[in-house]
Design a protein around this motif. Sequence first.
Motif, mmCIF file in Angstrom:
data_model
loop_
_atom_site.group_PDB
_atom_site.id
_atom_site.type_symbol
_atom_site.label_atom_id
_atom_site.label_comp_id
_atom_site.label_asym_id
_atom_site.label_seq_id
_atom_site.Cartn_x
_atom_site.Cartn_y
_atom_site.Cartn_z
ATOM 1 N N THR A 205 0.830 -1.205 0.000
ATOM 2 C CA THR A 205 0.000 0.000 0.000
ATOM 3 C C THR A 205 0.864 1.253 0.000
ATOM 4 N N GLU A 206 2.111 1.097 0.406
ATOM 5 C CA GLU A 206 3.018 2.245 0.430
ATOM 6 C C GLU A 206 3.169 2.870 -0.961
ATOM 7 N N ALA A 207 3.090 2.023 -1.979
ATOM 8 C CA ALA A 207 3.236 2.540 -3.347
ATOM 9 C C ALA A 207 2.121 3.510 -3.701
ATOM 10 N N LYS A 208 1.024 3.437 -2.948
ATOM 11 C CA LYS A 208 -0.132 4.277 -3.267
ATOM 12 C C LYS A 208 -0.299 5.418 -2.276
ATOM 13 N N SER A 209 0.721 5.676 -1.445
ATOM 14 C CA SER A 209 0.617 6.770 -0.476
ATOM 15 C C SER A 209 0.608 8.104 -1.226
ATOM 16 N N PRO A 210 0.067 9.154 -0.584
ATOM 17 C CA PRO A 210 -0.020 10.455 -1.270
ATOM 18 C C PRO A 210 1.338 10.932 -1.789
ATOM 19 N N GLU A 211 2.402 10.748 -0.988
ATOM 20 C CA GLU A 211 3.726 11.237 -1.450
ATOM 21 C C GLU A 211 4.146 10.493 -2.718
ATOM 22 N N ASN A 212 3.900 9.184 -2.688
ATOM 23 C CA ASN A 212 4.321 8.399 -3.844
ATOM 24 C C ASN A 212 3.478 8.687 -5.070
ATOM 25 N N CYS A 216 4.878 9.964 -8.660
ATOM 26 C CA CYS A 216 4.490 9.357 -9.938
ATOM 27 C C CYS A 216 4.040 10.430 -10.912
ATOM 28 N N LYS A 217 3.336 11.433 -10.381
ATOM 29 C CA LYS A 217 2.892 12.529 -11.246
ATOM 30 C C LYS A 217 4.082 13.222 -11.874
ATOM 31 N N LEU A 218 5.167 13.311 -11.109
ATOM 32 C CA LEU A 218 6.386 13.955 -11.621
ATOM 33 C C LEU A 218 7.228 12.973 -12.432
ATOM 34 N N GLU A 219 6.642 11.808 -12.710
ATOM 35 C CA GLU A 219 7.313 10.749 -13.461
ATOM 36 C C GLU A 219 8.569 10.230 -12.771
ATOM 37 N N GLN A 220 8.539 10.230 -11.463
ATOM 38 C CA GLN A 220 9.625 9.594 -10.714
ATOM 39 C C GLN A 220 9.087 8.290 -10.140
ATOM 40 N N GLN A 221 9.994 7.347 -9.889
ATOM 41 C CA GLN A 221 9.540 6.106 -9.264
ATOM 42 C C GLN A 221 9.314 6.365 -7.777
ATOM 43 N N PRO A 222 8.260 5.787 -7.222
ATOM 44 C CA PRO A 222 8.009 6.011 -5.799
ATOM 45 C C PRO A 222 9.089 5.394 -4.910
ATOM 46 N N VAL A 223 9.167 5.900 -3.703
ATOM 47 C CA VAL A 223 10.125 5.342 -2.743
ATOM 48 C C VAL A 223 9.380 4.320 -1.898
ATOM 49 N N ILE A 224 9.768 3.083 -2.008
ATOM 50 C CA ILE A 224 9.139 2.030 -1.216
ATOM 51 C C ILE A 224 10.259 1.323 -0.475
#
Length: 313
Positions: A205-212, A216-224
């Motif tokens: 679920t961390e991949a779907k946190s608001p920060e992540n 993603c909007k900025l086309e960066q990979q999320p930090v998990i």
Amino acid sequence: MNPIMILFSGILADSLPVLQLRAVVGEIFIHELERDGFQEYFTDRQGQAPDSPITFHANLLDHPDLPQWLRYVQRSPFQMGYLYGSATDEDVGAQTIEVTAYNRYTYEIVRQTMVISIVPSPDGEMPYQADFFVKNWNVEEVLPTDVHELFQQAVDSMWEQEGLVVVNISSALDRGGRVPLPIENRKEGVYIKVASKDPFTECLTEAKSPENRYRCKLEQQPVITCYDSFSSRFRVDWCNLTLIDLRDLNTTKLVPVYGDGILESGPEFDPPDDASDREFFYDFLLIFLLLLILGLLLCLILAYIMCCRREGV
Ligand SMILES: *[C@@H]1O[C@H](CO)[C@@H](O)[C@H](O)[C@H]1NC(C)=O
Ligand SMILES: *[C@@H]1O[C@H](CO)[C@@H](O)[C@H](O)[C@H]1NC(C)=O
């Protein structure tokens, strides 16, 4: 080979023994179309070169195509073909699939009939489903059991539990992806859906946190924090991870809502005849005259430019 012989061998096609297969609703079904198995039937009669290219065609018996849940893929005539898909509750029962193998050198054909018994899942529904987008594989490369089991183990390391099943595997091309450029070994990408009875771990679920989501909007990979444990053989696009909780969906069961414009079933449509007449004369004048005046105006301007504004006049 002359055309008569081609026709002949086409009619006299051999058939392989009927195959009984089993598919479970909610689990990926994969059947390999081994080239060797069909090859024997070609070579027995002809003594052909053992490695002739073979392509397949599969369809539901007495139908032109496969049932909706089943797909067929073969990368090249020198590689194995696959039937794969994920049956739904509506498909429960037996379906007869007819596979035709074509020898591309001799134009011989061989048929095989397979009966797939589709049974409901013995474990009941797996309500927690995660759909992963793996960028560096093609669909037919993950279909061999050892590969998708490897993927399942990789998911296991993030979502620690027993009963993880692969629900669906589909090519990114079937979901709006593009054919990659034929350079640098680029792959089409594949979606793998994995399901479980137990809830998602925090790690997923961390991949779907608001920060992540923002990253993603900025086309960066999320930090998990825990995705380092994921096997490096699979390059997962964490922004495209979809987490589905079927229990949420089921409470709001999707019932098709018919909008306006769809006639209620009943007797033939009777057009209303009490509609008032409409006057279109002024609309006509407006459209016609306006354009005429505009056209004349442009003509005049052009004439003026052409006749009075030329160099030297
Ligand atoms: C499996 O994936 C295919 C392709 O995206 C889709 O059409 C099909 O509905 C999926 N089946 C299930 C049971 O999710
Ligand atoms: C990945 O997800 C984003 C939005 O979350 C979407 O715009 C994009 O098309 C997806 N890419 C693929 C290959 O599915």
